[in-house]
Design an enzyme around this catalytic site. Structure first.
Site, PDB file in Angstrom:
ATOM      1  N   GLY A  61       0.862  -1.180   0.000  1.00 46.80           N
ATOM      2  CA  GLY A  61       0.000   0.000   0.000  1.00 46.80           C
ATOM      3  C   GLY A  61       0.897   1.227   0.000  1.00 46.80           C
ATOM      4  O   GLY A  61       1.845   1.305   0.793  1.00 46.80           O
ATOM      5  N   ALA A  62       0.600   2.173  -0.895  1.00 53.56           N
ATOM      6  CA  ALA A  62       1.529   3.285  -1.149  1.00 53.56           C
ATOM      7  C   ALA A  62       1.924   4.071   0.111  1.00 53.56           C
ATOM      8  O   ALA A  62       3.119   4.219   0.407  1.00 53.56           O
ATOM      9  CB  ALA A  62       0.934   4.199  -2.214  1.00 53.56           C
ATOM     10  N   ARG A 103      10.389  -1.066  -4.494  1.00 51.18           N
ATOM     11  CA  ARG A 103       9.220  -1.144  -5.377  1.00 51.18           C
ATOM     12  C   ARG A 103       9.157   0.156  -6.192  1.00 51.18           C
ATOM     13  O   ARG A 103       9.286   1.238  -5.627  1.00 51.18           O
ATOM     14  CB  ARG A 103       7.924  -1.349  -4.566  1.00 51.18           C
ATOM     15  CG  ARG A 103       7.910  -2.686  -3.808  1.00 51.18           C
ATOM     16  CD  ARG A 103       6.532  -2.991  -3.249  1.00 51.18           C
ATOM     17  NE  ARG A 103       5.603  -3.356  -4.304  1.00 51.18           N
ATOM     18  CZ  ARG A 103       4.282  -3.477  -4.116  1.00 51.18           C
ATOM     19  NH1 ARG A 103       3.759  -3.247  -2.925  1.00 51.18           N
ATOM     20  NH2 ARG A 103       3.487  -3.819  -5.119  1.00 51.18           N
ATOM     21  N   GLN A 212      -5.608  -8.792  -2.446  1.00 52.22           N
ATOM     22  CA  GLN A 212      -5.698  -7.793  -1.368  1.00 52.22           C
ATOM     23  C   GLN A 212      -7.151  -7.527  -0.979  1.00 52.22           C
ATOM     24  O   GLN A 212      -7.440  -7.207   0.172  1.00 52.22           O
ATOM     25  CB  GLN A 212      -5.050  -6.461  -1.815  1.00 52.22           C
ATOM     26  CG  GLN A 212      -3.543  -6.485  -1.915  1.00 52.22           C
ATOM     27  CD  GLN A 212      -3.076  -6.809  -3.317  1.00 52.22           C
ATOM     28  OE1 GLN A 212      -3.765  -7.479  -4.085  1.00 52.22           O
ATOM     29  NE2 GLN A 212      -1.889  -6.356  -3.675  1.00 52.22           N
ATOM     30  N   ASP A 253      -1.482   4.719  -6.346  1.00 51.69           N
ATOM     31  CA  ASP A 253      -0.053   4.572  -6.049  1.00 51.69           C
ATOM     32  C   ASP A 253       0.764   5.737  -6.577  1.00 51.69           C
ATOM     33  O   ASP A 253       1.845   6.046  -6.059  1.00 51.69           O
ATOM     34  CB  ASP A 253       0.467   3.259  -6.629  1.00 51.69           C
ATOM     35  CG  ASP A 253      -0.102   2.100  -5.829  1.00 51.69           C
ATOM     36  OD1 ASP A 253      -1.240   1.686  -6.131  1.00 51.69           O
ATOM     37  OD2 ASP A 253       0.557   1.674  -4.868  1.00 51.69           O
ATOM     38  N   ASN A 263      -2.891   2.607 -10.190  1.00 46.71           N
ATOM     39  CA  ASN A 263      -3.368   1.879  -9.011  1.00 46.71           C
ATOM     40  C   ASN A 263      -3.320   0.386  -9.337  1.00 46.71           C
ATOM     41  O   ASN A 263      -2.904  -0.014 -10.442  1.00 46.71           O
ATOM     42  CB  ASN A 263      -4.782   2.337  -8.636  1.00 46.71           C
ATOM     43  CG  ASN A 263      -5.223   1.799  -7.290  1.00 46.71           C
ATOM     44  OD1 ASN A 263      -4.462   1.873  -6.311  1.00 46.71           O
ATOM     45  ND2 ASN A 263      -6.405   1.230  -7.198  1.00 46.71           N
ATOM     46  N   LYS A 264      -3.694  -0.413  -8.394  1.00 50.06           N
ATOM     47  CA  LYS A 264      -3.630  -1.884  -8.525  1.00 50.06           C
ATOM     48  C   LYS A 264      -4.173  -2.363  -9.860  1.00 50.06           C
ATOM     49  O   LYS A 264      -5.200  -1.866 -10.327  1.00 50.06           O
ATOM     50  CB  LYS A 264      -4.413  -2.500  -7.357  1.00 50.06           C
ATOM     51  CG  LYS A 264      -4.445  -4.000  -7.304  1.00 50.06           C
ATOM     52  CD  LYS A 264      -3.087  -4.656  -7.418  1.00 50.06           C
ATOM     53  CE  LYS A 264      -2.062  -4.159  -6.417  1.00 50.06           C
ATOM     54  NZ  LYS A 264      -0.671  -4.562  -6.750  1.00 50.06           N
TER      55      LYS A 264
HETATM   56  O1  MRU Z   1       0.737  -3.956  -4.504  1.00 50.59           O
HETATM   57  P1  MRU Z   1       0.089  -3.195  -3.377  1.00 50.59           P
HETATM   58  O2  MRU Z   1      -0.752  -4.049  -2.495  1.00 50.59           O
HETATM   59  O3  MRU Z   1       1.094  -2.364  -2.621  1.00 50.59           O
HETATM   60  O4  MRU Z   1      -0.891  -2.194  -4.116  1.00 50.59           O
HETATM   61  C1  MRU Z   1      -1.680  -1.341  -3.336  1.00 50.59           C
HETATM   62  C2  MRU Z   1      -2.604  -0.533  -4.135  1.00 50.59           C
HETATM   63  O5  MRU Z   1      -2.643  -0.571  -5.344  1.00 50.59           O
HETATM   64  C3  MRU Z   1      -3.470   0.435  -3.364  1.00 50.59           C
HETATM   65  O6  MRU Z   1      -4.705   0.588  -3.987  1.00 50.59           O
HETATM   66  C4  MRU Z   1      -2.765   1.797  -3.328  1.00 50.59           C
HETATM   67  O7  MRU Z   1      -1.453   1.642  -2.826  1.00 50.59           O
HETATM   68  C5  MRU Z   1      -3.472   2.773  -2.498  1.00 50.59           C
HETATM   69  S1  MRU Z   1      -3.294   2.407  -0.796  1.00 50.59           S
HETATM   70  C6  MRU Z   1      -3.947   3.610   0.158  1.00 50.59           C
END
Ligand code: MRU
Length: 364
Positions: A61-62, A103, A212, A253, A263-264
């Site tokens: 999560g960012a 990352r 997730q 992100d 985003n994801k």
């Molecule tokens: O690969 P991840 O689990 O780090 O990806 C997370 C996401 O894509 C979230 O939607 C994003 O970081 C926003 S979190 C507040």
């Protein structure tokens, strides 16, 4: 649907989800790889261990990985050989570089490292003692943790106004307390709407391949007693077309200066479906997720993750051995699909170039 006050009580418990914490022994994190079945809180004692935890998705999560990186820098300074200033400087460079290489997509990671790097440089220039530098870096990392929770709560209040009473919100991935220092971005908006007395239900996409949504969002919302229906990713269009979804709220992100949103993986498809079905598509993210240095989403580096995440679930093989795999962890949603971007400084609407610039410069 349960009434408002009952929700609020559970939400207070929800805030207590401890994603990451600075302790005397090191950085404690809930190990998100084992949720929802096991709650484990390992402590990471070196910056290398923190870097590993970010890469391995112990924490993800960012905003959460930004805070983790800042705490990793503080740990690095605590353990660094300080026998002479040059050695200390070169060790710290290695700390910054190692954490930055974990990352590539979430800009919060680089934002946090830059903030720590510039504090370090200022302290060195001012001739601060090694002890002072170590203490100041630890204090800054803890400040970033507290600021993130406060930003999410503020963002939640802005976003809550966009969520109609009695509505059902679709979300993708996990943009909750677990993806931040606490409270969450997209889930923070939902929490704030519920706290304001609105009746809100959630549809959570499971979010293949890392799940997730199924493992983390479903767990968080269930803990808060917010009604949640878990669906597989390919069901979202079906429920939108049937009129079951009133709006979409996701996290981000990295957001380019024109409002394109990384985003994801899968978010882009959800956004296109939302537009096709005339459903508002909201993005909730702190100012630290804005990357005003890039003009558009094409410039955002997309992380490619390991093949096992696609071929296996919890060690069980799903696909034939040797099959060719692609596993981009994020996609970019063009700004034309985004109804509004909710930040802790207010809500940006198209034209995003102008509205995001205003918010980045501090205005509401
Ligand atoms: O690969 P991840 O689990 O780090 O990806 C997370 C996401 O894509 C979230 O939607 C994003 O970081 C926003 S979190 C507040």
């Amino acid at each position: 649907m349960p009434a408002g006050p009952k929700h609020s009580r559970f939400i207070l418990e929800g805030i207590m989800i401890k994603t990451i914490e600075w302790t005397e022994e090191g950085v404690m994190m809930i190990d998100q790889r084992h949720l929802p079945t096991e709650e484990q809180y390992p402590v990471f004692r070196t910056y290398e261990e923190v870097a590993w935890a970010i890469k391995a998705m112990v924490i993800r999560g960012a905003p959460a990985i930004g805070v983790a990186a800042a705490m990793g820098v503080a740990l690095g300074s605590r353990n660094a050989d300080a026998s002479d200033a040059d050695t200390f400087d070169s060790t710290m460079e290695q700390v910054f570089d190692t954490l930055a290489a974990t990352r590539p997509t979430a800009v919060n990671l680089f934002w946090a490292i830059e903030r720590m790097r510039s504090l370090y440089a200022n302290l060195r220039r001012a001739g601060a003692s090694i002890d002072d530098i170590r203490n100041e870096l630890a204090a800054e990392a803890r400040r970033m943790h507290a600021e993130d929770v406060a930003a999410n709560q503020r963002m939640g209040r802005f976003g809550a106004e966009l969520i109609p009473d009695g509505s059902t919100v679709l979300t993708h991935c996990n943009a909750g307390a677990l993806a931040t220092a606490g409270y969450g971005t997209a889930l923070g908006v939902i929490r704030a709407a519920v706290e304001s007395g609105k009746r809100v239900a959630v549809f959570a996409d499971e979010t293949r391949p890392f799940l997730q949504g199924a493992r983390l969002t479903a767990w968080e919302l269930q803990k808060d007693n917010i009604p949640v229906t878990l669906i597989t990713d390919n069901m979202a269009g079906h429920f939108m077309k049937r009129g079951s979804i009133d709006c979409v709220v996701v996290g981000a992100d990295r957001i380019a200066s024109n409002g394109d949103v990384a985003n994801k993986i899968g978010t882009y498809g959800v956004a296109v479906l939302a537009k096709e079905n005339n459903i508002p598509f909201y993005v909730a993210a702190p100012i630290s997720t804005l990357d005003m240095s890039i003009g558009g989403g094409d410039e955002i580096p997309i992380e490619e993750r390991g093949e096992d995440e696609v071929t296996h679930v919890k060690g069980m093989q799903l696909a034939p051995s040797g099959i060719h795999i692609a596993n981009p962890a994020f996609d970019v949603t063009p700004n034309r699909y985004v109804t509004a971007i909710i930040t802790e400084r207010g809500v940006a609407r198209p034209d995003f170039r102008e509205s995001l610039r205003n918010l980045a410069n501090g205005g509401v």
